[in-house]
Design an enzyme around this catalytic site. Structure first.
Site, PDB file in Angstrom:
ATOM      1  N   GLU A 106      -4.615 -28.773 -11.888  1.00  0.00           N
ATOM      2  CA  GLU A 106      -4.479 -27.413 -12.398  1.00  0.00           C
ATOM      3  C   GLU A 106      -3.485 -26.561 -11.643  1.00  0.00           C
ATOM      4  O   GLU A 106      -3.130 -26.847 -10.494  1.00  0.00           O
ATOM      5  CB  GLU A 106      -5.853 -26.735 -12.358  1.00  0.00           C
ATOM      6  CG  GLU A 106      -6.717 -27.310 -11.259  1.00  0.00           C
ATOM      7  CD  GLU A 106      -8.116 -26.758 -11.199  1.00  0.00           C
ATOM      8  OE1 GLU A 106      -8.960 -27.214 -11.981  1.00  0.00           O
ATOM      9  OE2 GLU A 106      -8.361 -25.886 -10.368  1.00  0.00           O
ATOM     10  N   CYS A 119       0.000 -20.699  -8.203  1.00  0.00           N
ATOM     11  CA  CYS A 119      -0.729 -21.546  -7.262  1.00  0.00           C
ATOM     12  C   CYS A 119      -0.696 -22.953  -7.845  1.00  0.00           C
ATOM     13  O   CYS A 119      -1.177 -23.180  -8.955  1.00  0.00           O
ATOM     14  CB  CYS A 119      -2.160 -21.014  -7.164  1.00  0.00           C
ATOM     15  SG  CYS A 119      -3.253 -22.040  -6.186  1.00  0.00           S
ATOM     16  N   CYS A 126      -8.477 -34.436  -4.075  1.00  0.00           N
ATOM     17  CA  CYS A 126      -8.158 -34.229  -2.663  1.00  0.00           C
ATOM     18  C   CYS A 126      -9.018 -35.150  -1.824  1.00  0.00           C
ATOM     19  O   CYS A 126     -10.169 -35.413  -2.158  1.00  0.00           O
ATOM     20  CB  CYS A 126      -8.431 -32.770  -2.272  1.00  0.00           C
ATOM     21  SG  CYS A 126      -7.874 -32.350  -0.588  1.00  0.00           S
ATOM     22  N   CYS A 130     -13.678 -31.215   2.143  1.00  0.00           N
ATOM     23  CA  CYS A 130     -14.306 -29.972   2.611  1.00  0.00           C
ATOM     24  C   CYS A 130     -15.503 -29.654   1.705  1.00  0.00           C
ATOM     25  O   CYS A 130     -15.353 -29.594   0.483  1.00  0.00           O
ATOM     26  CB  CYS A 130     -13.303 -28.826   2.604  1.00  0.00           C
ATOM     27  SG  CYS A 130     -11.846 -29.159   3.620  1.00  0.00           S
ATOM     28  N   CYS A 133     -15.506 -26.805  -1.095  1.00  0.00           N
ATOM     29  CA  CYS A 133     -14.395 -26.795  -2.050  1.00  0.00           C
ATOM     30  C   CYS A 133     -14.682 -27.749  -3.205  1.00  0.00           C
ATOM     31  O   CYS A 133     -15.046 -28.908  -2.989  1.00  0.00           O
ATOM     32  CB  CYS A 133     -13.117 -27.215  -1.325  1.00  0.00           C
ATOM     33  SG  CYS A 133     -11.709 -27.486  -2.421  1.00  0.00           S
ATOM     34  N   CYS A 356      -9.957 -23.329  -6.289  1.00  0.00           N
ATOM     35  CA  CYS A 356      -9.667 -24.718  -5.982  1.00  0.00           C
ATOM     36  C   CYS A 356     -10.484 -25.773  -6.722  1.00  0.00           C
ATOM     37  O   CYS A 356     -11.583 -26.118  -6.327  1.00  0.00           O
ATOM     38  CB  CYS A 356      -9.847 -24.905  -4.477  1.00  0.00           C
ATOM     39  SG  CYS A 356      -8.949 -26.302  -3.884  1.00  0.00           S
TER      40      CYS A 356
HETATM   41  N1  SAH Z   1      -5.724 -28.536   1.048  1.00  0.00           N
HETATM   42  C1  SAH Z   1      -5.053 -27.312   1.354  1.00  0.00           C
HETATM   43  C2  SAH Z   1      -4.670 -26.473   0.146  1.00  0.00           C
HETATM   44  C3  SAH Z   1      -5.649 -26.304  -0.993  1.00  0.00           C
HETATM   45  S1  SAH Z   1      -6.962 -25.136  -0.931  1.00  0.00           S
HETATM   46  C4  SAH Z   1      -5.885 -26.492   2.303  1.00  0.00           C
HETATM   47  O1  SAH Z   1      -7.032 -26.817   2.504  1.00  0.00           O
HETATM   48  O2  SAH Z   1      -5.347 -25.556   2.896  1.00  0.00           O
HETATM   49  C5  SAH Z   1      -6.344 -23.520  -0.650  1.00  0.00           C
HETATM   50  C6  SAH Z   1      -7.346 -22.672   0.127  1.00  0.00           C
HETATM   51  O3  SAH Z   1      -8.536 -22.386  -0.652  1.00  0.00           O
HETATM   52  C7  SAH Z   1      -7.822 -23.344   1.407  1.00  0.00           C
HETATM   53  O4  SAH Z   1      -7.827 -22.427   2.460  1.00  0.00           O
HETATM   54  C8  SAH Z   1      -9.243 -23.746   1.030  1.00  0.00           C
HETATM   55  O5  SAH Z   1     -10.032 -23.950   2.157  1.00  0.00           O
HETATM   56  C9  SAH Z   1      -9.672 -22.591   0.176  1.00  0.00           C
HETATM   57  N2  SAH Z   1     -10.863 -22.842  -0.650  1.00  0.00           N
HETATM   58  C10 SAH Z   1     -11.252 -23.999  -1.211  1.00  0.00           C
HETATM   59  N3  SAH Z   1     -12.411 -23.852  -1.883  1.00  0.00           N
HETATM   60  C11 SAH Z   1     -12.770 -22.557  -1.748  1.00  0.00           C
HETATM   61  C12 SAH Z   1     -13.872 -21.795  -2.213  1.00  0.00           C
HETATM   62  N4  SAH Z   1     -14.837 -22.347  -2.951  1.00  0.00           N
HETATM   63  N5  SAH Z   1     -13.914 -20.484  -1.891  1.00  0.00           N
HETATM   64  C13 SAH Z   1     -12.935 -19.925  -1.143  1.00  0.00           C
HETATM   65  N6  SAH Z   1     -11.859 -20.594  -0.668  1.00  0.00           N
HETATM   66  C14 SAH Z   1     -11.778 -21.898  -0.956  1.00  0.00           C
END
Ligand code: SAH
Length: 364
Positions: A106, A119, A126, A130, A133, A356
């Site tokens: 997306e 974005c 991925c 995490c 996420c 994300c």
């Molecule tokens: N993999 C990379 C880029 C993708 S995510 C990274 O981790 O930086 C972009 C940002 O969104 C990251 O800081 C990630 O931790 C955050 N993110 C992911 N899921 C989220 C959620 N449910 N709520 C808030 N931020 C989130």
């Protein structure tokens, strides 16, 4: 289910070659291989990057007789919009793309009064696992090709021009995937995005943000490229004990190593690093963590850092929630009190599951 950390993408075939995969020399070579005069390479790049056209049938400066051949060799249709959702009075638009092999990922286009940001995704899924996420929960499907990354940008720029008579100003690699785990293709995409027309879209490097979980060696490598793109480090905790669970890659590169690499990046590029901090109620929002965060960032980065607090966008089925507003305000106050610039990220697209990976997770 707990996901495993995956650094190497599964070996799946990438899509067919596209003009956007190639640099200037590659374009010249491809055009010559088609038996066309060398100057056509510049024409094609002009159409693609300058006029945002990806269909040779619409390239009026290209002889009609060769359009089909050029389309087949250099402009396969890489992405189809499988679904589109909008919110924020139409100012946020999320697209679920379907690739040639059926893979989905997306991108999200956000209009603001003074900038337009897209974005974009660098991988389908991925491997960084995490737990907060949505993308991290689904695992890694495959890397995106350079052209699949660039096409997300072209589509966004074309939408802005055609529907709003406006221009794309900012690109953030904050969609699906870990950009630095798909290093070579992301780097090539950044070059296409930032090189001036006709070699690229001519978007200034400082308006491009590459966000990473903190792959320290890759951060240093990126610094040495001297591209001048903005680095965002997804820290989410100032201490290893908590970060080991929130950002599992911390088991490989600790907070201090991620911050040292960020410092190297700031020193090499002269650019301030963004530190991302998704604030999660009763998990990482304690006042003492705010104090520790400020202390460690000041020590590692001095003035070369800015904290972006992101209210957690809860993923379906998770117990975690965003911090209450008073806790968030106190957190920000303490980080600032510790001498570190800190702001709360506005949260576009919550009701369209724009955080994300949430749209892809719904299965399109
Ligand atoms: N993999 C990379 C880029 C993708 S995510 C990274 O981790 O930086 C972009 C940002 O969104 C990251 O800081 C990630 O931790 C955050 N993110 C992911 N899921 C989220 C959620 N449910 N709520 C808030 N931020 C989130």
């Amino acid at each position: 289910m707990k996901q495993e950390l995956v650094f190497e993408a599964p070996r799946r075939a990438l899509p067919p070659r596209h003009l956007a995969d190639l640099d200037e020399a590659g374009r010249a070579e491809a055009v010559t291989a088609l038996g066309l005069p060398a100057f056509r390479a510049k024409q094609l790049a002009n159409q693609y990057y300058g006029r945002l056209i990806a269909d040779p049938q619409l390239m009026t400066d290209l002889p009609a007789a060769v359009r089909g051949q050029v389309a087949e060799a250099l402009f396969p249709t890489l992405l189809t919009a499988a679904r589109e959702v909008t919110c924020d009075a139409g100012e946020t638009r999320k697209t679920l793309w379907r690739a040639v092999d059926g893979t989905t990922f997306e991108s999200v286009l956000m209009r603001y009064p003074k900038r337009n940001t897209v974005c974009i995704s660098s991988q389908a899924g991925c491997g960084m696992a995490c737990p907060f996420c949505a993308t991290g929960q689904g695992g890694l499907t495959r890397n995106l090709s350079t052209a699949e990354i660039v096409e997300q940008v072209r589509a966004a720029a074309a939408t802005l021009r055609d529907e709003w008579g406006d221009r794309l100003s900012n690109i953030v690699f904050m969609g699906m995937g870990e950009p630095l785990a798909n290093y070579a293709r992301v780097l090539a995409a950044v070059r296409r995005i930032t090189e001036p027309s006709p070699d690229g879209f001519g978007i200034s490097a400082r308006s491009v943000t590459v966000s990473t979980v903190g792959l320290a060696p890759a951060i240093r490598k990126l610094a040495d490229e001297r591209l001048g793109v903005t680095l965002a480090l997804s820290l989410h905790a100032p201490d290893d004990e908590l970060r080991d669970t929130l950002v599992p890659v911390n088991n490989r590169w600790k907070v201090s190593e991620a911050l040292d690499a960020a410092r190297y990046y700031a020193d090499q590029t002269g650019r301030r690093v963004s530190v991302e901090y998704a604030l999660i109620r009763d998990v990482n929002d304690q006042p003492w963590r705010a104090d520790l965060l400020a202390k460690r960032l000041r020590r590692a980065l001095g003035p070369l850092v800015h904290v972006n607090v992101i209210p957690l966008n809860p993923t379906p089925g998770s117990d975690w929630d965003a911090s209450p507003k008073p806790a968030e305000r106190e957190f920000v106050r303490r980080v600032r009190g510790g001498g570190v610039a800190c702001t709360v990220r506005d949260t576009r697209g919550r009701e369209i599951a724009a955080a994300c990976g949430q749209l892809a997770a719904e299965g399109g």
